[in-house]
Design a protein around this motif. Structure first.
Motif, PDB file in Angstrom:
ATOM      1  N   GLY A 173     -32.933  39.208  21.428  1.00  0.00           N
ATOM      2  CA  GLY A 173     -32.482  40.052  20.289  1.00  0.00           C
ATOM      3  C   GLY A 173     -31.850  38.980  19.280  1.00  0.00           C
ATOM      4  O   GLY A 173     -31.849  37.756  19.625  1.00  0.00           O
ATOM      5  N   ASN A 174     -31.049  39.461  18.564  1.00  0.00           N
ATOM      6  CA  ASN A 174     -30.201  38.804  17.526  1.00  0.00           C
ATOM      7  C   ASN A 174     -28.886  39.276  17.546  1.00  0.00           C
ATOM      8  O   ASN A 174     -28.609  40.444  17.229  1.00  0.00           O
ATOM      9  N   SER A 175     -27.915  38.163  17.603  1.00  0.00           N
ATOM     10  CA  SER A 175     -26.494  38.779  17.211  1.00  0.00           C
ATOM     11  C   SER A 175     -26.100  39.048  15.855  1.00  0.00           C
ATOM     12  O   SER A 175     -26.985  38.554  14.935  1.00  0.00           O
ATOM     13  N   PRO A 176     -24.974  39.655  15.702  1.00  0.00           N
ATOM     14  CA  PRO A 176     -24.766  39.778  14.142  1.00  0.00           C
ATOM     15  C   PRO A 176     -24.612  38.477  13.495  1.00  0.00           C
ATOM     16  O   PRO A 176     -23.977  37.619  14.342  1.00  0.00           O
ATOM     17  N   ALA A 177     -24.676  38.206  12.490  1.00  0.00           N
ATOM     18  CA  ALA A 177     -24.749  36.800  11.691  1.00  0.00           C
ATOM     19  C   ALA A 177     -23.122  36.613  11.601  1.00  0.00           C
ATOM     20  O   ALA A 177     -22.404  37.311  11.008  1.00  0.00           O
ATOM     21  N   ARG A 178     -22.603  35.514  11.721  1.00  0.00           N
ATOM     22  CA  ARG A 178     -21.234  34.997  11.511  1.00  0.00           C
ATOM     23  C   ARG A 178     -21.140  34.038  10.576  1.00  0.00           C
ATOM     24  O   ARG A 178     -21.975  33.152  10.541  1.00  0.00           O
ATOM     25  N   THR A 179     -20.175  34.463   9.557  1.00  0.00           N
ATOM     26  CA  THR A 179     -20.280  33.124   8.359  1.00  0.00           C
ATOM     27  C   THR A 179     -19.147  32.188   8.868  1.00  0.00           C
ATOM     28  O   THR A 179     -17.969  32.506   9.226  1.00  0.00           O
ATOM     29  N   VAL A 180     -19.580  31.098   8.364  1.00  0.00           N
ATOM     30  CA  VAL A 180     -18.323  29.965   8.285  1.00  0.00           C
ATOM     31  C   VAL A 180     -18.519  29.238   7.055  1.00  0.00           C
ATOM     32  O   VAL A 180     -19.448  29.065   6.438  1.00  0.00           O
ATOM     33  N   THR A 181     -17.335  29.133   6.457  1.00  0.00           N
ATOM     34  CA  THR A 181     -17.212  28.717   5.173  1.00  0.00           C
ATOM     35  C   THR A 181     -16.692  27.164   5.134  1.00  0.00           C
ATOM     36  O   THR A 181     -15.769  26.926   6.081  1.00  0.00           O
ATOM     37  N   LEU A 182     -16.820  26.295   4.377  1.00  0.00           N
ATOM     38  CA  LEU A 182     -16.542  24.797   4.285  1.00  0.00           C
ATOM     39  C   LEU A 182     -16.003  25.035   2.691  1.00  0.00           C
ATOM     40  O   LEU A 182     -16.439  25.280   1.932  1.00  0.00           O
ATOM     41  N   THR A 183     -14.462  24.662   2.937  1.00  0.00           N
ATOM     42  CA  THR A 183     -13.861  24.440   1.637  1.00  0.00           C
ATOM     43  C   THR A 183     -13.219  22.980   1.188  1.00  0.00           C
ATOM     44  O   THR A 183     -12.593  22.495   2.115  1.00  0.00           O
ATOM     45  N   HIS A 184     -13.701  22.493  -0.013  1.00  0.00           N
ATOM     46  CA  HIS A 184     -13.224  21.165  -0.212  1.00  0.00           C
ATOM     47  C   HIS A 184     -11.678  21.089  -0.621  1.00  0.00           C
ATOM     48  O   HIS A 184     -11.101  22.388  -0.942  1.00  0.00           O
ATOM     49  N   SER A 185     -11.080  20.095  -0.313  1.00  0.00           N
ATOM     50  CA  SER A 185      -9.489  20.059  -0.531  1.00  0.00           C
ATOM     51  C   SER A 185      -9.446  20.362  -2.022  1.00  0.00           C
ATOM     52  O   SER A 185     -10.161  20.348  -2.797  1.00  0.00           O
ATOM     53  N   ARG A 186      -8.038  20.569  -2.362  1.00  0.00           N
ATOM     54  CA  ARG A 186      -7.892  21.207  -3.540  1.00  0.00           C
ATOM     55  C   ARG A 186      -7.448  19.997  -4.795  1.00  0.00           C
ATOM     56  O   ARG A 186      -7.790  20.110  -5.747  1.00  0.00           O
ATOM     57  N   THR A 187      -7.002  19.038  -4.207  1.00  0.00           N
ATOM     58  CA  THR A 187      -6.406  18.000  -5.033  1.00  0.00           C
ATOM     59  C   THR A 187      -7.266  16.647  -5.034  1.00  0.00           C
ATOM     60  O   THR A 187      -7.097  15.879  -5.558  1.00  0.00           O
ATOM     61  N   ALA A 188      -8.419  16.814  -4.277  1.00  0.00           N
ATOM     62  CA  ALA A 188      -9.314  15.672  -4.241  1.00  0.00           C
ATOM     63  C   ALA A 188      -9.746  15.235  -5.645  1.00  0.00           C
ATOM     64  O   ALA A 188     -10.151  16.206  -6.558  1.00  0.00           O
ATOM     65  N   ALA A 189      -9.903  13.964  -5.741  1.00  0.00           N
ATOM     66  CA  ALA A 189     -10.418  13.384  -7.258  1.00  0.00           C
ATOM     67  C   ALA A 189     -12.094  13.339  -6.914  1.00  0.00           C
ATOM     68  O   ALA A 189     -12.557  13.849  -8.201  1.00  0.00           O
TER      69      ALA A 189
END
Ligand code: HEC
Length: 271
Positions: free
Chosen positions: A139-155
């Motif tokens: 079967g299949n498990s429910p999908a789990r979401t993983v987010t990747l977020t860049h830093s806020r101050t990076a040039a």
């Protein structure tokens, strides 16, 4: 027994609230000028700029914090806010050169600087957090979401170069749909984010372990990684995770862990 545990739980609640009240949330965008141009940003000419001693800038501080908390010399290390607070505060009290800041910077400024020190790309859930998935055989498990977020101050933008499953059980998991994948939007501007889903689709009994690995680079940096361990359990098997009155105790343990987490620097590994 429960009559004794209840006051303890209330005490823990008060401790959690108290600790949170003392540490305002930090803002990395405000922390950047406080680090780079401390005198102007604070309006205080009696203190030095952080960069007058730390001439290799915030990246040098991130390397120091990473090395001092069991990581590698990585200027893009996944440094948690609490870890940055702990290292920065300890340096202000323990290093003669840095005592000039102690009690002079406001608690808000200290938090903002810590947030800037910790402002490197992050995943949610945080890297090294195990994701538990269950599914029936075939079967299949429910999908789990993983987010990747860049830093806020990076040039520079963040290039997402790979989102892969690795380890012995990798074939039992799937990274979902290209439409939402980080590889389809592989260049993230500052504060930008992307998401992937992961599912467990067991074709054999028992348990499976794998790592969800984000490979990325920033500007001219070498590759660096965020890793989330995945743990899959086939339902109907003996998972050993039974309920039966464990709820109340589990809640207390979670509280105790939250309190411990506030005082202890979160250890992390980089693989
Ligand atoms: C007068 C020199 C001087 C100034 C100014 C200074 N520091 Fe430091 N700092 C040091 C020294 C020396 C150490 C200990 C050795 C090291 O880590 O390089 C240190 C250590 C640290 C550490 C600990 C790293 C670790 O994990 O052990 C942090 C974080 C830090 N400084 C941040 C800052 C920040 C933020 C500022 C500005 C508010 C600042 N420093 C200003 C000299 C200075």
């Amino acid at each position: 027994m429960h009559r004794h545990l209840l006051p303890a739980a209330l005490m823990l609640c008060l401790l959690v609230n108290g600790a949170m009240a003392q540490t305002p949330p930090g803002d990395a965008v405000r922390g950047k000028p406080l680090f780079e141009n401390t005198r102007v940003a604070t309006g205080n000419n009696n203190i030095a700029n952080c960069t007058s001693c730390h001439t290799d800038g915030v990246q040098g501080r991130r390397i120091a914090i990473s090395l001092n908390t069991g990581g590698t010399a990585d200027p893009y290390a996944d440094i948690g806010f609490e870890t940055a607070m702990t290292r920065f505060t300890q340096a202000m009290t323990g290093r003669a050169e840095m005592r000039q800041f102690y009690g002079v910077l406001t608690t808000q400024q200290v938090s903002d600087i810590a947030a800037f020190l910790a402002d490197t790309p992050k995943t949610d859930p945080a890297s090294e957090t195990q994701i538990n998935l269950t599914a029936a055989l075939n079967g299949n498990s429910p999908a789990r979401t993983v987010t990747l977020t860049h830093s806020r101050t990076a040039a520079e933008s963040l290039s997402v170069k790979g989102v892969t499953l690795e380890g012995s059980g990798a074939a039992q998991f799937h990274v979902g749909s290209a439409a939402v994948s980080c590889l389809a939007n592989s260049v993230l501007a500052a504060a930008g984010s992307c998401a992937v889903t992961v599912t467990y689709a067991p074709t054999g009994g028992g348990v499976a372990d794998a790592d969800l690995v984000f490979r990325m680079s920033q500007g001219t940096s070498g590759d660096f990684y965020r890793v989330l361990p995945l743990h899959g359990v086939v339902t109907g098997g003996s998972s050993g995770d039974s309920g039966g009155g464990a709820l109340g105790l589990g809640w207390l343990l979670a509280l105790a862990a939250a309190v411990a987490g506030l005082s202890a620097a979160r250890p992390f590994r980089r693989r």
